[in-house]
Scaffold this motif. Structure first.
Motif, short mmCIF file in Angstrom:
data_model
loop_
_atom_site.label_atom_id
_atom_site.label_comp_id
_atom_site.label_asym_id
_atom_site.label_seq_id
_atom_site.Cartn_x
_atom_site.Cartn_y
_atom_site.Cartn_z
N PHE A 1 0.83 -1.20 0.00
CA PHE A 1 0.00 0.00 0.00
C PHE A 1 0.86 1.25 0.00
O PHE A 1 0.64 2.18 -0.78
N ILE A 2 1.89 1.22 0.91
CA ILE A 2 2.76 2.40 0.99
C ILE A 2 3.44 2.64 -0.35
O ILE A 2 3.47 3.76 -0.88
N ARG A 3 3.97 1.50 -0.88
CA ARG A 3 4.69 1.61 -2.15
C ARG A 3 3.79 2.14 -3.25
O ARG A 3 4.12 3.06 -3.98
N ILE A 4 2.63 1.53 -3.36
CA ILE A 4 1.72 1.94 -4.42
C ILE A 4 1.31 3.39 -4.23
O ILE A 4 1.22 4.16 -5.18
N ASN A 5 1.12 3.76 -3.00
CA ASN A 5 0.76 5.15 -2.73
C ASN A 5 1.82 6.12 -3.20
O ASN A 5 1.55 7.11 -3.87
N LYS A 6 3.06 5.71 -2.84
CA LYS A 6 4.18 6.55 -3.27
C LYS A 6 4.18 6.67 -4.77
O LYS A 6 4.30 7.76 -5.34
N ASP A 7 4.08 5.50 -5.42
CA ASP A 7 4.11 5.52 -6.88
C ASP A 7 2.98 6.35 -7.43
O ASP A 7 3.15 7.07 -8.40
N LEU A 8 1.86 6.21 -6.82
CA LEU A 8 0.73 6.99 -7.29
C LEU A 8 1.00 8.48 -7.22
O LEU A 8 0.69 9.24 -8.13
N THR A 9 1.62 8.87 -6.06
CA THR A 9 1.93 10.28 -5.91
C THR A 9 2.89 10.74 -6.99
O THR A 9 2.71 11.77 -7.62
N LYS A 10 3.91 9.87 -7.17
CA LYS A 10 4.89 10.20 -8.21
C LYS A 10 4.20 10.34 -9.55
O LYS A 10 4.45 11.27 -10.31
N LEU A 11 3.40 9.36 -9.83
CA LEU A 11 2.69 9.36 -11.11
C LEU A 11 1.88 10.61 -11.27
O LEU A 11 1.85 11.24 -12.33
N ARG A 12 1.22 11.00 -10.19
CA ARG A 12 0.40 12.19 -10.27
C ARG A 12 1.25 13.41 -10.59
O ARG A 12 0.92 14.22 -11.42
N LYS A 13 2.42 13.43 -9.87
CA LYS A 13 3.30 14.59 -10.11
C LYS A 13 3.76 14.60 -11.56
O LYS A 13 3.72 15.64 -12.22
N SER A 14 4.22 13.39 -12.04
CA SER A 14 4.65 13.32 -13.44
C SER A 14 3.54 13.74 -14.35
O SER A 14 3.77 14.45 -15.33
N ASN A 15 2.40 13.24 -14.05
CA ASN A 15 1.26 13.60 -14.87
C ASN A 15 1.06 15.09 -14.95
O ASN A 15 0.83 15.66 -16.00
N ASP A 16 1.17 15.72 -13.77
CA ASP A 16 1.03 17.17 -13.73
C ASP A 16 2.09 17.82 -14.60
O ASP A 16 1.80 18.70 -15.42
N LYS A 17 3.34 17.36 -14.39
CA LYS A 17 4.43 17.94 -15.18
C LYS A 17 4.16 17.74 -16.65
O LYS A 17 4.36 18.65 -17.46
N LEU A 18 3.71 16.53 -16.98
CA LEU A 18 3.43 16.21 -18.37
C LEU A 18 2.39 17.14 -18.95
O LEU A 18 2.52 17.65 -20.06
N LEU A 19 1.38 17.35 -18.13
CA LEU A 19 0.32 18.23 -18.58
C LEU A 19 0.88 19.62 -18.91
O LEU A 19 0.58 20.22 -19.93
N ILE A 20 1.72 20.09 -17.94
CA ILE A 20 2.30 21.41 -18.13
C ILE A 20 3.19 21.43 -19.36
O ILE A 20 3.10 22.34 -20.20
#
Lengths: 148, 588, 194
Positions: free
Chosen positions: B199-218
């Motif tokens: 759960f922790i790991r997936i959460n972390k990854d999710l956060t990372k993914l979200r951040k990347s996603n945001d960056k990607l969007l930008i």
């Protein structure tokens, strides 16, 4: 010493220059016979016809119609019976390149037409005199290069 | 990342198995619990029946005894009831113990015993009513008692058996449920632990993914904007799925609405100029067959009919198992047109320069001819006719001569000035000392005539136009010779120094470079410092021609020569003391 | 093929003279490079024949004394210029000539310039320059070596003299000669190829 007069021939298309030339030679102390022609073709014809009475010194203007002075020079240097004639290029241009080219193509003397008569006279006198030395004193013709 | 996903899958499968395992165990336990409960109620029922039977028999006995005592037939009721009820109870008991073969023998024996008791009881009754009553009765009662005791013990025996059986079962059950919960708890905790980690790991990854996603969007948004401003567009070709994606701006550059047609090569080709279509098709072939890509330049006809120039470059991006080709296409029309205009202007300028140069040369040259003749005629007349001319005529003649002379010098210098161009001139590595020597040789006559002392320092070797540098030296030195103080020795010093632009403010150059500073100093007449810049202007003189002859072109020629060599020239003067001319020539 | 030849005029002249004199069956003694003594007196016709024959080769018979002296002066000057011994710097042409020919230098100078319209000085310079040219064309000496050999006080002096006489600097002269050689070689190659 030459007892006979030096025979000089000028090829120049400019009437005034021909006049100056003749007048200058009259003022020279050395005995000379002066003839002039108007262009390169006339020159070559004259030389071809008068094989037994060739000039001692030939003066060539560079800028002439029909055949330029340089062309005449090269042709004359290739012709056997004309090879020994002393040739002076007589021109208004004084660019180093022209002078060098003239010598390389076989001219013995290069004269830049002077601005005053006295200089012209002295100059022509020098040419005739030096030519005389070359003819009489057995100097090496190959080294006969004079730029005035 | 792929290792990670395998790891995740393994954990998932293991966890699933563990869960199933636990579930099955729980189910088994539930069943056992049920069975135990059943068994308990069964035992209890058996016990009740047995006690009921016992009670009935006892009641019957009691009744019988009561009757015997009281001769009250009311006491016989339980005796009569008892028999039928006992039979009922036995039936139930037999039912209950149907599955317990070890009890059935005992139950049958009990039945026999009870039957016997009841018959004794009835016997007793009969006896009662007969003569030998007391003895028989006592005998009956005694055997009846004995039988009762037997019945009691039998019943107890059955009870005990039942109890033993129940206890065994309980022991087994207890054993079962003691061990397994422990293991289950451990496994459960383990699974819980794993789940928490994941759960922790997936959460972390999710956060990372979200951040990347945001960056990607930008980034995506930034690219879109960049495309619009930079007038370029991007085309992405997935070579595996053969899917082509065109950015919005590509459509706009072609004059269409974004994504207004399907992104295919053919659709694109429709916009390419007919003559240039081959370029694109060859490019595509090279891309597919040779995996090669390079710049291409071609024309486009926009939707509105306008012709534009496009330049495209490409790059391959290698993903796992397939490649993607990214192509950036830029509308270079403006640049291209500007370039063409620039080239044209350059050519025109070159041509104009050449024309100017040759015009200058021809003009000066052709002007010299009649001038020469004028001079020669004048000198001829002067020689021959001067004596016959009147004084005033001679005077006029002299003035004509002077003017003509001046005119010739001017034309000579103008010719020199026009020849001092950089075009077609060859720069050669030359030893400046040699060039200076040549110049001094040329001026040797003048130098010898005057009272002059020249000091030369060591000069460097530089890439220069040799004859121009000689001209430069000639002009400066002859100027020095011309403007010397009368009667005193003219000292001309030529010095050289290497300087850097930083420490030389007069150069006013921002970048860091090295120059050679050559100075020509003399102790002649000098000039006023206020004229220091003026003297380099063509035709500008500080003296009249009567005082000092000159055309005023000499120093402008010097300046032009120095500029041809990307250098600088400055003048410093002190009237009556001398002049310093400083030349800066680049060292490289 | 191309040869560079050096002609010794004296030998050529001598040979020609000898041939002609022998053809005319004259008894002769060669007194020097330019003096012939014939034992007998020869007739005008023979003299004319000789004169004509020799004039074809540029050999002239000088008759009068003045001309002879002039010729002697010229020869002496040439000798002076071609001397290879290191002369005493102080020896100049005037001393040399007057000693050699036994005349006052001023007389010689006057005679020379009035007849040839050239001064002895100029002629000497001309001869020296000629030798320099000869050395430049035919030997591998460089300008400084030539300058030293010809007794010039400095390379600058030599260059100045050379330029004064020919109008060209020694370096330019050398360059032109080199280019002429190249041009001639090309011509010969073309001819050979034809």
């Amino acid at each position: 010493m030459q007892n006979e007069s030096t025979y000089v021939l000028l090829a120049d298309d400019d009437e005034d220059d021909r006049l100056f030339f003749k007048e200058a030679f009259e003022a020279i102390r050395i005995k000379t016979i002066v003839k002039t022609v108007k262009d390169g073709v006339e020159l070559l014809n004259h030389l071809a016809v008068n094989r037994n009475k060739l000039p001692h010194i030939l003066f060539l203007d560079l800028n002439m119609p029909f055949k330029s002075g340089m062309e005449c020079l090269m042709e004359i240097r290739k012709t056997d019976y004309l090879k020994h004639i002393a040739i002076a290029i007589y021109s208004t241009s004084a660019s180093e390149q022209d002078i060098e080219d003239a010598f390389i193509n076989g001219a013995n003397v290069y004269i830049k037409k002077p601005h005053d008569f006295d200089t012209l006279r002295k100059l022509l006198e020098k040419v005739v005199t030096i030519n005389g030395h070359y003819q009489s004193s057995g100097l090496n013709r190959d080294g006969f290069l004079l730029s005035l | 990342m792929s290792k990670y996903s395998i790891f995740l899958k393994i954990i998932f499968v293991i966890s699933l198995f563990i869960l199933l395992f636990i579930s099955s165990i729980s189910y088994k336990h539930a069943n056992s619990l049920d069975a135990s409960a059943e068994l308990l109620s069964h035992s209890y029922k058996v016990q009740i029946q047995l006690e009921q039977i016992q009670q009935l028999v006892t009641d019957a006995e009691t009744g019988q005894r009561g009757y015997i005592i009281t001769h009250d037939s009311a006491f016989l009721t339980p005796y009569f009831n008892g028999r039928s009820q006992v039979a009922k109870s036995f039936a139930t008991l037999k039912n209950l113990t149907a599955n317990q073969p070890y009890l059935q023998d005992d139950v049958e024996e009990l039945e026999k015993l009870i039957d016997l008791r009841f018959s004794r009881l009835s016997n007793s009754l009969l006896v009662f009513s007969g003569p030998q009553m007391a003895e028989l009765l006592a005998r009956n009662m005694l055997s009846g008692n004995k039988l009762m005791n037997d019945i009691h013990s039998k019943i107890n025996q059955i009870k005990d058996l039942e109890k033993a059986n129940f206890n065994n079962h309980q022991i087994k059950y207890k054993q079962e449920i003691l061990f397994t919960p422990f293991i289950t708890l451990v496994l459960l905790l383990f699974t819980l632990f794993v789940f928490i980690l994941s759960f922790i790991r997936i959460n972390k990854d999710l956060t990372k993914l979200r951040k990347s996603n945001d960056k990607l969007l930008i980034s995506a948004e930034a690219i879109k904007q960049a495309e619009i401003i930079g007038e370029f567009c991007i085309s992405i070709w997935n070579l595996k799925t053969n899917k082509l994606t065109y950015s919005d701006n590509l459509y706009r550059l072609l004059g269409c609405e974004p994504q207004s047609f399907e992104a295919t090569i053919d659709n694109f080709l429709k916009f390419v100029h007919i003559d240039d279509r081959q370029i694109i098709t060859t490019g595509v072939q090279d891309l597919l067959q040779k995996h090669e890509t390079y710049s291409r330049f071609y024309r486009i006809i926009r939707n509105d009919g306008q012709e534009r120039f496009f330049k495209s470059t490409g790059k391959f991006v290698e993903n796992i198992g397939y490649s993607t080709h990214i192509s950036v296409i830029k509308d270079v029309t403006q640049v291209h047109i500007d370039n063409l205009i620039l080239e044209k202007k350059n050519r025109e300028l070159e041509l104009s320069n050449k024309e100017l140069a040759s015009f200058n040369q021809i003009a000066s040259h052709d002007l010299q001819e009649p001038l020469r003749k004028i001079q020669t005629f004048i000198s001829l007349i002067a020689e021959r006719e001067m004596s016959t001319m009147s004084d005033s005529c001679q005077n006029y003649f002299y003035r004509i001569e002077t003017s003509v002379d001046r005119m010739r010098k001017l034309i000579d210098d103008l010719l020199l000035f026009s020849r001092t161009s950089k075009i077609d001139k060859i720069f050669e590595e030359s030893d400046l000392n040699q060039l200076l020597k040549n110049t001094l040789l040329e001026l040797s006559e003048e130098i010898d005539q005057q009272n002059v002392h020249i000091e030369c320092a060591l000069l460097p070797a530089l890439r220069v136009i040799p004859f121009q540098i000689e001209q430069l030296f000639k002009n400066l030195i002859s100027n020095s010779l011309k403007y010397k103080k009368q009667h005193s020795e003219q000292i001309i010093k030529i010095e050289c120094e290497k300087v850097i632009t930083k420490t030389t403010p007069i150069l006013n150059i921002a970048s860091d470079s090295t120059y050679y500073k050559i100075t020509v100093t003399d102790n002649g007449l000098g000039f006023e410092q206020q004229y220091a810049e003026q003297i380099f202007t063509i035709f500008k003189r500080l003296h009249s021609s009567d005082q000092y002859p000159g055309t005023g072109i000499g120093l402008s020629i010097c300046k032009k020569i120095v500029e041809n060599h990307s250098g600088f020239i400055f003048a410093e003067g002190k009237s009556g003391i001398g002049a310093i001319f400083t030349i800066f020539l680049p060292a490289d | 093929m191309r040869f560079i030849i050096q002609i010794d005029i004296n030998i050529v002249g001598k040979k020609l003279l000898q041939e002609h004199l022998e053809r005319l069956q004259l008894n002769y003694i060669l007194k020097s490079n330019s003096e012939v003594e014939i034992a007998e007196t020869i007739s005008c016709d023979k003299l004319e024949e000789l004169t004509l024959g020799l004039s074809n080769y540029g050999i002239e018979i000088i008759e009068n004394n003045k001309d002879i002296l002039i010729q002697k002066i010229k020869d002496a000057i040439i000798e002076f210029v071609y001397l290879d011994e290191e002369l005493d710097i102080r020896t100049n042409i005037s001393t040399y000539l007057s000693e050699k020919l036994n005349y006052r230098y001023s007389y010689l100078a006057n005679l020379f310039s009035s007849t040839t319209f050239t001064s002895i000085e100029n002629f000497t310079q001309l001869q020296k320059t000629e030798r320099a040219k000869h050395l430049m064309i035919n030997s591998k000496l460089n300008c400084s070596e030539i300058c030293w050999k010809l007794n010039y006080s400095s390379l600058a002096h030599f260059s100045r003299q050379f330029k004064k006489v020919t109008g060209l600097s020694p370096t330019t002269f050398k360059r032109i000669i080199k280019k002429m050689r190249v041009a001639n070689t090309e011509e010969l190659d073309i001819e050979a190829g034809e």
